[in-house]
Design an enzyme around this catalytic site. Sequence first.
Site, mmCIF file in Angstrom:
data_model
loop_
_atom_site.group_PDB
_atom_site.id
_atom_site.type_symbol
_atom_site.label_atom_id
_atom_site.label_comp_id
_atom_site.label_asym_id
_atom_site.label_seq_id
_atom_site.Cartn_x
_atom_site.Cartn_y
_atom_site.Cartn_z
ATOM 1 N N TYR A 59 10.553 -19.686 -12.158
ATOM 2 C CA TYR A 59 10.631 -18.277 -12.552
ATOM 3 C C TYR A 59 10.435 -18.087 -14.051
ATOM 4 O O TYR A 59 10.188 -16.981 -14.526
ATOM 5 C CB TYR A 59 11.973 -17.660 -12.131
ATOM 6 C CG TYR A 59 12.108 -17.465 -10.629
ATOM 7 C CD1 TYR A 59 11.106 -17.884 -9.758
ATOM 8 C CD2 TYR A 59 13.228 -16.863 -10.083
ATOM 9 C CE1 TYR A 59 11.228 -17.715 -8.390
ATOM 10 C CE2 TYR A 59 13.350 -16.687 -8.703
ATOM 11 C CZ TYR A 59 12.344 -17.125 -7.869
ATOM 12 O OH TYR A 59 12.462 -16.949 -6.518
ATOM 13 N N LYS A 81 12.672 -30.991 -2.993
ATOM 14 C CA LYS A 81 11.457 -31.267 -2.223
ATOM 15 C C LYS A 81 10.824 -32.473 -2.901
ATOM 16 O O LYS A 81 9.660 -32.452 -3.325
ATOM 17 C CB LYS A 81 10.546 -30.016 -2.237
ATOM 18 C CG LYS A 81 9.371 -30.079 -1.303
ATOM 19 C CD LYS A 81 9.736 -29.958 0.162
ATOM 20 C CE LYS A 81 8.500 -30.105 1.024
ATOM 21 N NZ LYS A 81 8.793 -30.194 2.464
ATOM 22 N N ASP A 137 13.122 -27.605 3.258
ATOM 23 C CA ASP A 137 12.726 -27.082 4.572
ATOM 24 C C ASP A 137 13.791 -27.420 5.616
ATOM 25 O O ASP A 137 14.164 -26.591 6.449
ATOM 26 C CB ASP A 137 11.335 -27.598 4.982
ATOM 27 C CG ASP A 137 11.108 -29.060 4.647
ATOM 28 O OD1 ASP A 137 11.943 -29.660 3.942
ATOM 29 O OD2 ASP A 137 10.095 -29.623 5.098
ATOM 30 N N ASP A 168 17.233 -19.052 -4.662
ATOM 31 C CA ASP A 168 17.008 -17.633 -4.389
ATOM 32 C C ASP A 168 16.890 -17.424 -2.871
ATOM 33 O O ASP A 168 17.539 -16.563 -2.281
ATOM 34 C CB ASP A 168 15.708 -17.219 -5.100
ATOM 35 C CG ASP A 168 15.488 -15.719 -5.105
ATOM 36 O OD1 ASP A 168 16.343 -14.992 -4.584
ATOM 37 O OD2 ASP A 168 14.451 -15.282 -5.623
ATOM 38 N N ASP A 191 20.064 -16.123 -0.046
ATOM 39 C CA ASP A 191 19.904 -14.922 0.783
ATOM 40 C C ASP A 191 20.025 -15.267 2.267
ATOM 41 O O ASP A 191 20.615 -14.517 3.048
ATOM 42 C CB ASP A 191 18.536 -14.266 0.535
ATOM 43 C CG ASP A 191 18.625 -13.176 -0.522
ATOM 44 O OD1 ASP A 191 19.567 -13.234 -1.339
ATOM 45 O OD2 ASP A 191 17.764 -12.283 -0.537
#
Length: 362
Positions: free
Chosen positions: A141, A192, A224, A248, A252
Amino acid sequence: MSKNIVILAGDGIGPEIMNEAEKVLSTVNQQFGLDLMWTHELLGGAAIDAHGVPLPEQTLNAARQADAVLLGAVGGPKWDNIERSIRPERGLLKIRSELNLFANLRPAILYPQLADASSLKPEIVAGLDILIVRELTGGIYFGQPRGIRTLENGERQGYNTDVYSESEIRRIAHVAFQLAQQRNKKLLSVDKANVLEVTELWKQVVTDIAAEYPDVELSHMYVDNAAMQLVRAPKQFDVIVTGNLFGDILSDEAAMLTGSIGMLPSASLDANKKGMYEPCHGSAPDIAGKGVANPLATILSVAMMLRYTFNAEAAAKAIETAVGKVLDQGLRTPDIWSEGTTKVGTESMGNAVVNALINLGE
Ligand code: NAD
């Protein structure tokens, strides 16, 4: 010496829910002799109306000097069409970065009484209590270079850079290990590393730091798989630490396991555990002024503040227990209401939590 809190009620339902949170704060302050003091400042649309900017100097200075900041929510249609650089949400992003709040803590707690509100089967989520620790000021980000460029063949190409330095990984890992020590002593680091070098380094650094926390059981999972496990068997997790992008998304996902945005608190901490505490939801302009907003996320944010910034675990627990008692009594704001329970407004819900706290103390 007294500890100082700055309260930023904000916009929309912000002042309504903050009123109730403040009653709860006053009650535990007295009950537990916490010696906390607080002042009010403006942020977001309220600050734009009064001073023309979403984060006035006075608010920023007060927040810098305070031990903790308690925030309602900012924004609303009234300020949606003003220049982007002074929109309410800019004030929020700026205060987070000015205070260097790099560790975002998002618990996903499902009170058993609300198990029906989840989209998952009650037995899979009842009693869920996960804490996601998301790195908030680094990663893709913020990484440079970034942009959209036009290639020689005329095709446009978008690109971002996922970058973490060792020091950034180290400081968020320390926060996560220490939080795990205060909980069930299990930490999952999500990466990852099979594909992305940046998360290969993440995994190495987190693994190195584990030696300093022998009492915490560290495990690793690819993102994943973590996303899948969160909906398959979420109760296997205690604390999860991950970077900005994965955090992020996973936070959620975890939040929605609980079914209700009106119940979820959050904290953003700096290196010294100074924090800004706020509900996960926004200013809910659609219900603002109607007296029906759920104040529990903000009340539970007070509990987080007491736990993480003020080390007042007993007071934090008391608030959480009081919220449980109120749910046991069947009291529900409209967002969590279901057949057979009693619908109440914002103020009645706040008063019920205060009464439950008083009864706990007796
Ligand atoms: P929102 O979270 O404000 O509302 C989404 C839905 O959830 C609405 O139907 C709302 O009524 C409901 N809801 C939210 N909180 C509730 C509560 N405590 N009790 C009962 N119902 C609740 O998100 P949105 O509608 O996308 O955004 C509204 C405004 O809030 C926008 O201006 C947005 O920029 C801002 N916002 C602010 C923050 C923040 O201050 N941290 C976060 C998200 C959105």
